[in-house]
Each structure stands twice: as structure tokens, then as C-alpha cells.
Design an enzyme around this catalytic site. Structure first.
Site, PDB file in Angstrom:
ATOM      1  N   PRO A  25       0.827  -1.217   0.000  1.00  9.43           N
ATOM      2  CG  PRO A  25      -0.020  -1.047   2.163  1.00  9.43           C
ATOM      3  CD  PRO A  25       0.669  -1.998   1.246  1.00  9.43           C
ATOM      4  CB  CYS A  27      -0.529   7.331   1.611  1.00  5.14           C
ATOM      5  SG  CYS A  27      -1.176   6.424   3.026  1.00  5.14           S
ATOM      6  CB  ALA A  59      -3.331   3.757   4.839  1.00  2.00           C
ATOM      7  CD  GLN A 102      -1.738  -0.115   5.291  1.00  2.00           C
ATOM      8  OE1 GLN A 102      -1.742   1.081   5.016  1.00  2.00           O
ATOM      9  NE2 GLN A 102      -0.616  -0.810   5.471  1.00  2.00           N
ATOM     10  CE1 TYR A 185       0.671   7.369  10.180  1.00  2.00           C
ATOM     11  CE2 TYR A 185       1.174   5.333   9.007  1.00  2.00           C
ATOM     12  CZ  TYR A 185       1.234   6.720   9.104  1.00  2.00           C
ATOM     13  OH  TYR A 185       1.864   7.439   8.119  1.00  2.00           O
ATOM     14  NE  ARG A 233       3.745  -2.557   5.626  1.00  2.00           N
ATOM     15  CZ  ARG A 233       3.951  -1.767   4.577  1.00  2.00           C
ATOM     16  NH1 ARG A 233       2.995  -0.956   4.169  1.00  2.00           N
ATOM     17  NH2 ARG A 233       5.092  -1.802   3.928  1.00  2.00           N
ATOM     18  CG  LEU A 304      15.580   0.532   0.142  1.00  2.00           C
ATOM     19  CD1 LEU A 304      16.874   1.039   0.746  1.00  2.00           C
ATOM     20  CD2 LEU A 304      15.326   1.222  -1.198  1.00  2.00           C
ATOM     21  NE  ARG A 327       9.975   4.163  -0.514  1.00  2.00           N
ATOM     22  CZ  ARG A 327      10.747   4.412   0.528  1.00  2.00           C
ATOM     23  NH1 ARG A 327      11.245   5.629   0.703  1.00  2.00           N
ATOM     24  NH2 ARG A 327      11.039   3.466   1.404  1.00  2.00           N
TER      25      ARG A 327
END
Length: 367
Positions: A25, A27, A59, A102, A185, A233, A304, A327
Site C-alpha cells: 500500500p 498513500c 491505507a 489496508q 499509527y 502489518r 528496498l 516505491r
């Protein structure tokens, strides 16, 4: 030559995932009053054609005050549900990829600016801001608003919000729910002693700090169809001395497994601004490996993981069952295609794209 492990299927409850690549996920901060927009159709649409085994919606907050920013996606009323349904309808028209979502609540890290505009939080008395909630009245960082400590009524309300969002996800035909208990969070805030200084049954020992996240899992599990999977998660370490650490993450993962969770997605950090992280390719894989060694359910590694050979080694060695890319998928939305080409595997592609198959890779695309 044997088939790469990265491109072997794995079944989770009723869900057959055809390879071990998960789009994690991400955002987008591009919603309008919690509602997905055309941007989400474009963004998720291209990732739905990526060849990955599973696509995860960013999310989605279970309440307006649970959003990270005023422009976050929500799944908390009929309007947000309908908007998400329109995006999913387009995706499903053109792609068979399974879709996860999510579900999240940002807690004390809510009410912030969009990241590309400016850092920090928007105060409750400013446009776009609101009063935040947390386990304890401890702000995330200097300049952040002191959050309101959740009382019993507040905890009950959030449990109901997660359950309601899970029911909405079920109506939308979502294949898998991921509960967000990472990255600082709300549920992570309960888990970490750095943010949870309660003296009731929700604070103190790990068993107490894990109580509310486990209650959220229970209500989501009850609200979501039994044949569909649920993952959680986690941040396996705060990267801060005295915080939630790998030992506690392993213990919490065992608690989740005993409750019936289907998958653990292992990330890290996000809880405290003083975190110290040495970032390198696969820097979170050792965390996933430790969780994987302690449980008998699938584990997702993320962070990564950019090279196909690296991803294959993670899955083939048993460090994790899936790899998550985020990413990297923004940079290269066809990453799974290129991984299949590099490893000698196959992926599905839309008929409209078949002509791009290189003449040297006649067997790249499945029929």
C-alpha cells in the site's frame, strides 16, 4: 532449469496468489473528503496491469479523524464506499489481479499536511486540521498537538469503526484485508511503550499493550467473510532504545497467529522521530526472517527490495514467503515483468500489450 520460487503460486485461505510479488500500500494523498478520485483509477489501474500476484489499496482510514492528512482515502461511509467501488469496477474490468486493502487509523500522527507541501501537523483550529487521538496524551514530535487519550467509549467506537470498514470491504468484494499496526499509527502506538503509558489493562506489559490491536483483529475477523484472508502489518522494531523491538514483535506475531491471522507483513519504524535506521537493500529482511522462524503462517518482507535476484533469494531461502514492492513499483510499474524476464519465468499481460514481448523472450507472457 527449475521454476523460480518468486513465481510459484501460494494459496491463502480461499485466495490463490499466482506469484510472490505483492504491491504494497502507498498513500497518494489525493482523495476528496475521503473519496477516491480519478487519480486512484489511474494509479491503481496501472499497478493492476503489473503482473504482481496481489495489489494492495493504500491505507484507508476507518474514520475521518483517523486519516493521516485531509486528503487521505477513507472507507467509513456510503460516499467513500461508493467512490472506491467505482475504482474497483474499472480495475476488475481489465485485470484479474486480486485486490487487498489496508485498513488504518493514524492516531496521534493524523491531521498532517500532505508530504509534498510542508512537514508537520495541522492544528485543530486551522483549516484541514482536527483533534487527534492516541493511547496516551503524548504528541509524536515537537510542534504536534497533544492527542486526546482514548477512554473506554473511544476504544469501543474505534473497534466499531474497524468492523464497519471491514463490512464495507466485504461488500466491495475485497479479497484480503490488511490491518495497519505499523509505522507509528494508532495500533502501533498501543504496542510501543514509547507512546503507550497507560496504567489500565491496555498499558504496561506487552500482553496489555497488545490487547487493543488484538481486539481490532478480532472484530475485523468477525466482520469479514470467514473464507477471506486477513493480514496484519507490523513494525518489528521502533529503532529506538526502550521501544517496541524484535523480541516483542515475534511475541505479538505469535499472538496474532493464535487468533487466526493469515499473513504477517513485516516492516519497521515510524513510531518516534529519534529512530536510527541503517538503510540498505533488504534492510528489513532480517526482521521478516525472525518472524518467519517463529510462526507457521506466510510472512511478507519489504524494504528496498529492488533487484529480481535479491527478491528470488529472499523467497527461495525461506526468509519470507512474499516480497512487497512499493516505491519500486512507482518507479517501474512493470517490475514483475522485468523480474520474470530476468529469472526465466512468466507473467500474465493484457492482450493489448502482448506485442511488446521482446523477440528474445518468446515465453515471457502466459497465454
Amino acid at each position: 532449469m527449475s521454476k523460480p520460487k518468486l513465481f510459484t503460486p501460494l494459496r491463502i485461505r480461499n485466495l490463490e496468489i499466482e506469484n510472490r510479488i505483492v504491491i504494497a500500500p502507498m498513500c497518494q494523498y489525493s482523495a476528496e473528503e475521503g473519496c477516491m478520485t480519478d487519480w486512484h483509477t489511474l494509479h491503481l489501474g496501472q499497478l493492476a496491469l503489473s503482473g504482481a500476484g496481489l495489489l494492495t489499496i493504500e491505507a484507508a482510514s476507518v474514520s475521518p479523524e483517523g486519516r493521516i492528512t485531509w486528503a487521505d482515502v477513507g472507507l467509513y461511509d456510503d460516499k467513500t464506499e461508493a467512490a472506491m467501488g467505482r475504482v474497483l469496477e474499472t480495475i476488475r474490468k481489465w485485470s484479474p489481479i486480486p485486490v487487498a486493502i489496508q485498513l488504518a487509523h493514524a492516531g496521534r500522527k493524523a491531521s498532517t499536511h500532505r508530504p509534498w507541501e510542508k512537514p508537520g501537523q495541522i492544528a485543530p483550529d486551522q483549516q484541514g486540521g482536527w483533534q487527534t487521538l492516541a493511547p496516551s496524551p503524548l504528541p509524536y514530535s515537537e510542534g504536534y498537538t497533544v492527542p486526546t487519550a482514548l477512554d473506554r467509549e473511544g476504544l469501543a467506537e474505534i473497534r466499531e469503526q474497524f468492523a464497519s470498514a471491514a463490512k464495507r470491504a466485504a461488500r466491495l468484494g475485497i479479497d484480503l484485508i490488511q490491518i495497519h499496526a505499523a509505522h507509528g499509527y494508532l495500533l502501533h502506538q498501543f504496542l510501543s511503550p514509547l507512546s503507550n503509558q497507560r496504567t489500565d489493562e491496555y498499558g504496561g506489559s506487552l500482553e496489555n499493550r497488545a490487547r487493543f490491536p488484538l481486539e481490532i483483529f478480532d472484530v475485523v475477523r468477525e466482520a469479514f467473510p470467514a473464507e477471506r484472508a486477513i493480514s496484519v502489518r507490523i513494525s518489528a522494531t521502533d529503532w529506538v532504545e526502550g521501544g517496541f523491538d524484535l523480541e516483542e514483535a515475534v511475541a505479538f506475531s505469535k499472538m496474532l497467529e493464535a487468533r487466526g491471522v493469515d499473513v504477517i507483513h513485516v516492516s519497521s519504524g515510524g513510531l518516534h522521530p529519534d529512530q536510527k535506521i541503517e538503510v540498505y537493500p533488504g534492510y528489513q529482511v532480517p526482521l521478516a526472517r525472525a518472524v518467519k522462524a517463529a510462526v507457521n503462517i506466510p510472512v511478507v518482507a519489504v524494504g528496498l527490495i529492488t533487484e529480481p535476484e535479491h527478491a528470488e533469494s529472499i523467497v527461495a531461502s525461506g526468509d519470507a514467503d512474499f516480497i512487497g514492492i512499493a516505491r519500486g513499483a512507482l518507479y517501474n510499474p512493470r517490475w514483475p515483468w522485468h523480474a520474470a524476464a530476468a529469472l526465466g519465468a512468466q507473467v500474465h499481460a493484457p492482450d493489448q500489450y502482448l506485442r511488446c514481448q521482446p523477440h528474445t523472450l518468446k515465453n515471457l507472457f502466459k497465454s
